[in-house]
Write an enzyme that holds these catalytic residues in place. Structure first.
Site, PDB file in Angstrom:
ATOM      1  N   ARG A   1     -34.087  45.588 -34.721  1.00  0.00           N
ATOM      2  CA  ARG A   1     -33.171  45.874 -33.605  1.00  0.00           C
ATOM      3  C   ARG A   1     -33.681  47.010 -32.725  1.00  0.00           C
ATOM      4  NH1 ARG A   1     -27.197  47.055 -35.457  1.00  0.00           N
ATOM      5  NH2 ARG A   1     -27.679  45.182 -36.660  1.00  0.00           N
TER       6      ARG A   1
ATOM      7  N   TRP B   1     -28.993  40.740 -25.359  1.00  0.00           N
ATOM      8  CA  TRP B   1     -29.999  41.624 -24.727  1.00  0.00           C
ATOM      9  C   TRP B   1     -29.960  41.466 -23.204  1.00  0.00           C
ATOM     10  CZ3 TRP B   1     -31.281  45.527 -27.361  1.00  0.00           C
ATOM     11  CH2 TRP B   1     -31.674  45.462 -28.709  1.00  0.00           C
TER      12      TRP B   1
ATOM     13  N   LYS C   1     -29.498  42.776 -40.066  1.00  0.00           N
ATOM     14  CA  LYS C   1     -28.404  43.449 -40.774  1.00  0.00           C
ATOM     15  C   LYS C   1     -27.128  42.614 -40.687  1.00  0.00           C
ATOM     16  CE  LYS C   1     -30.079  48.157 -40.549  1.00  0.00           C
ATOM     17  NZ  LYS C   1     -30.869  48.849 -39.553  1.00  0.00           N
TER      18      LYS C   1
ATOM     19  N   GLU D   1     -41.161  30.702 -42.027  1.00  0.00           N
ATOM     20  CA  GLU D   1     -41.047  31.698 -40.962  1.00  0.00           C
ATOM     21  C   GLU D   1     -41.246  31.088 -39.574  1.00  0.00           C
ATOM     22  OE1 GLU D   1     -40.618  34.550 -39.640  1.00  0.00           O
ATOM     23  OE2 GLU D   1     -40.144  35.784 -41.364  1.00  0.00           O
ATOM     24  N   ASP D   2     -40.519  31.628 -38.588  1.00  0.00           N
ATOM     25  CA  ASP D   2     -40.725  31.166 -37.203  1.00  0.00           C
ATOM     26  C   ASP D   2     -41.387  32.232 -36.342  1.00  0.00           C
ATOM     27  OD1 ASP D   2     -38.439  32.877 -37.151  1.00  0.00           O
ATOM     28  OD2 ASP D   2     -37.985  32.100 -35.163  1.00  0.00           O
TER      29      ASP D   2
ATOM     30  N   LYS E   1     -40.880  43.644 -40.893  1.00  0.00           N
ATOM     31  CA  LYS E   1     -42.030  42.751 -40.817  1.00  0.00           C
ATOM     32  C   LYS E   1     -42.889  43.213 -39.640  1.00  0.00           C
ATOM     33  CE  LYS E   1     -39.004  38.939 -42.209  1.00  0.00           C
ATOM     34  NZ  LYS E   1     -38.265  37.731 -41.803  1.00  0.00           N
TER      35      LYS E   1
ATOM     36  N   THR F   1     -30.263  31.561 -33.974  1.00  0.00           N
ATOM     37  CA  THR F   1     -29.496  32.700 -33.457  1.00  0.00           C
ATOM     38  C   THR F   1     -30.228  33.403 -32.315  1.00  0.00           C
ATOM     39  OG1 THR F   1     -30.392  33.754 -35.407  1.00  0.00           O
ATOM     40  CG2 THR F   1     -28.034  33.337 -35.408  1.00  0.00           C
TER      41      THR F   1
ATOM     42  N   LYS G   1     -25.346  46.393 -27.773  1.00  0.00           N
ATOM     43  CA  LYS G   1     -25.917  45.044 -27.860  1.00  0.00           C
ATOM     44  C   LYS G   1     -25.413  44.351 -29.125  1.00  0.00           C
ATOM     45  CE  LYS G   1     -29.024  42.070 -29.659  1.00  0.00           C
ATOM     46  NZ  LYS G   1     -29.391  41.783 -31.039  1.00  0.00           N
TER      47      LYS G   1
ATOM     48  N   SER H   1     -36.796  46.093 -30.870  1.00  0.00           N
ATOM     49  CA  SER H   1     -36.433  45.173 -29.786  1.00  0.00           C
ATOM     50  C   SER H   1     -35.957  45.956 -28.567  1.00  0.00           C
ATOM     51  CB  SER H   1     -35.311  44.221 -30.225  1.00  0.00           C
ATOM     52  OG  SER H   1     -35.719  43.417 -31.296  1.00  0.00           O
TER      53      SER H   1
ATOM     54  N   LEU I   1     -39.212  39.374 -28.816  1.00  0.00           N
ATOM     55  CA  LEU I   1     -38.274  40.060 -29.714  1.00  0.00           C
ATOM     56  C   LEU I   1     -38.074  39.335 -31.040  1.00  0.00           C
ATOM     57  CD1 LEU I   1     -35.454  41.240 -27.283  1.00  0.00           C
ATOM     58  CD2 LEU I   1     -37.721  42.161 -27.633  1.00  0.00           C
ATOM     59  N   LYS I   2     -38.595  38.113 -31.138  1.00  0.00           N
ATOM     60  CA  LYS I   2     -38.373  37.334 -32.362  1.00  0.00           C
ATOM     61  C   LYS I   2     -39.005  38.001 -33.576  1.00  0.00           C
ATOM     62  CE  LYS I   2     -37.515  32.805 -30.415  1.00  0.00           C
ATOM     63  NZ  LYS I   2     -37.982  31.451 -30.183  1.00  0.00           N
TER      64      LYS I   2
ATOM     65  N   ASP J   1     -36.839  32.848 -43.949  1.00  0.00           N
ATOM     66  CA  ASP J   1     -36.349  33.714 -42.899  1.00  0.00           C
ATOM     67  C   ASP J   1     -35.045  33.069 -42.412  1.00  0.00           C
ATOM     68  OD1 ASP J   1     -36.368  35.601 -40.724  1.00  0.00           O
ATOM     69  OD2 ASP J   1     -37.053  33.957 -39.441  1.00  0.00           O
ATOM     70  N   LEU J   2     -34.149  33.848 -41.807  1.00  0.00           N
ATOM     71  CA  LEU J   2     -32.860  33.276 -41.388  1.00  0.00           C
ATOM     72  C   LEU J   2     -32.862  32.867 -39.915  1.00  0.00           C
ATOM     73  CD1 LEU J   2     -29.804  32.742 -42.090  1.00  0.00           C
ATOM     74  CD2 LEU J   2     -29.385  35.084 -41.368  1.00  0.00           C
ATOM     75  N   ASP J   3     -33.051  33.863 -39.035  1.00  0.00           N
ATOM     76  CA  ASP J   3     -32.975  33.619 -37.592  1.00  0.00           C
ATOM     77  C   ASP J   3     -34.157  32.765 -37.139  1.00  0.00           C
ATOM     78  OD1 ASP J   3     -30.668  35.277 -37.095  1.00  0.00           O
ATOM     79  OD2 ASP J   3     -31.954  37.019 -37.392  1.00  0.00           O
TER      80      ASP J   3
ATOM     81  N   SER K   1     -34.728  38.273 -44.591  1.00  0.00           N
ATOM     82  CA  SER K   1     -34.494  38.459 -43.157  1.00  0.00           C
ATOM     83  C   SER K   1     -34.420  39.931 -42.776  1.00  0.00           C
ATOM     84  CB  SER K   1     -33.166  37.782 -42.780  1.00  0.00           C
ATOM     85  OG  SER K   1     -32.762  38.180 -41.484  1.00  0.00           O
ATOM     86  N   ALA K   2     -34.839  40.223 -41.542  1.00  0.00           N
ATOM     87  CA  ALA K   2     -34.760  41.594 -41.028  1.00  0.00           C
ATOM     88  C   ALA K   2     -33.350  41.926 -40.559  1.00  0.00           C
ATOM     89  CB  ALA K   2     -35.719  41.738 -39.853  1.00  0.00           C
TER      90      ALA K   2
HETATM   91  C1  BG6 Z   1     -34.592  39.112 -36.897  1.00  0.00           C
HETATM   92  C2  BG6 Z   1     -34.543  38.522 -35.498  1.00  0.00           C
HETATM   93  O1  BG6 Z   1     -34.337  38.116 -37.844  1.00  0.00           O
HETATM   94  O2  BG6 Z   1     -33.607  40.135 -37.031  1.00  0.00           O
HETATM   95  C3  BG6 Z   1     -34.703  39.617 -34.461  1.00  0.00           C
HETATM   96  O3  BG6 Z   1     -35.576  37.557 -35.345  1.00  0.00           O
HETATM   97  C4  BG6 Z   1     -33.653  40.708 -34.681  1.00  0.00           C
HETATM   98  O4  BG6 Z   1     -34.586  39.064 -33.168  1.00  0.00           O
HETATM   99  C5  BG6 Z   1     -33.749  41.226 -36.119  1.00  0.00           C
HETATM  100  O5  BG6 Z   1     -33.840  41.771 -33.772  1.00  0.00           O
HETATM  101  C6  BG6 Z   1     -32.689  42.276 -36.440  1.00  0.00           C
HETATM  102  O6  BG6 Z   1     -31.430  41.669 -36.368  1.00  0.00           O
HETATM  103  P1  BG6 Z   1     -30.038  42.423 -36.354  1.00  0.00           P
HETATM  104  O7  BG6 Z   1     -29.026  41.308 -36.530  1.00  0.00           O
HETATM  105  O8  BG6 Z   1     -30.034  43.366 -37.524  1.00  0.00           O
HETATM  106  O9  BG6 Z   1     -29.921  43.128 -35.044  1.00  0.00           O
HETATM  107 MG    MG Z   2     -37.038  34.456 -37.497  1.00  0.00          MG
END
Ligand code: BG6
Ligand code: MG
Length: 215
Positions: free
Chosen positions: A49, A25, A118, A170-171, A146, A17, A77, A52, A44-45, A9-11, A115-116
């Protein structure tokens, strides 16, 4: 058996991030007239988007039925978020991550991002890892968020490795569930109590060995 591939996973795993998502937010909440705390941000983790935004609005007790209004808020946002992450540098890669990734490469283990977000490519570019991974599956390539396993299954498919031979890092609770539903091994990165459903939990990548992906 040692996993043939690792999907990250990235974030919250490669980079922190979450603090920038939080700032953006919080700024939106302030504009809408309510406070958004760091504790609220935990919810929100790993969440997409638009989901969230729904959570944020429910915290503020705000109901919006107009889809285009919601899209506009999410875009606002995101514009702030992009402003913040555009300033990121490789110094923001979390401790021990580069050593561990290089260890995997030296041992012939394939590596991918799942990663989710974008904004994945922008972040990877900022931290100098755009061309480092064998496969990148991000929010622009999936249709289901996810805890649906789509993101990890797509990564395994592109890596040409069976799901059972992959370890996910994953976190987020939703991410751990997604990995399990994909029939993959999962290492939680962060708090042991929060991530108790993971097969293993580490606090950070500092000092981690290849044994971490031996099952
Ligand atoms: C996930 C984050 O990796 O990506 C979430 O943990 C975030 O907090 C989601 O909402 C979507 O990210 P983005 O950059 O497409 O808004
Ligand atoms: Mg994450």
């Amino acid at each position: 058996m040692r996993s043939k591939a690792c999907i990250f996973d990235l974030d919250g795993v490669i980079v922190d991030t979450a603090k920038y998502h939080y700032l953006a937010w919080k700024r939106l909440a302030a504009e809408l007239g309510f406070e958004f705390t760091e504790k609220d941000n935990e919810r929100l983790k790993g969440v997409s988007r638009m989901e969230s935004l729904e959570i944020l609005l429910s915290i503020g007790g705000i109901r919006i039925d107009d889809e285009s209004k919601k899209m506009a808020l999410a875009e606002k946002k995101n514009n702030w978020y992009v402003e913040y992450i555009s300033q990121m540098t490789e110094d923001e890669i979390l401790p021990g991550v580069m050593d561990f990734l290089n260890l995997l490469k030296r041992n012939g283990v394939k590596i991918a991002i799942g990663s989710a977000s974008k904004n994945t490519m922008l972040i990877l570019e900022r931290i100098g890892l755009k061309d480092f991974f064998d496969v990148i599956i991000d929010g622009t390539k999936i249709t289901r968020a996810k805890p649906d396993p789509e993101v990890f299954l797509k990564a395994a498919e592109e890596l040409n490795v069976a799901p059972e031979e992959c370890t996910v890092f994953e976190d987020a609770i939703a991410g751990i569930e997604a990995a399990k539903r994909a029939c993959m091994k999962v290492v939680g990165v962060g708090n042991r109590e929060t991530l108790k459903d993971a097969d293993r939990v580490i606090e950070s990548f500092v000092g981690q060995d290849i044994e971490l992906i031996e099952w």
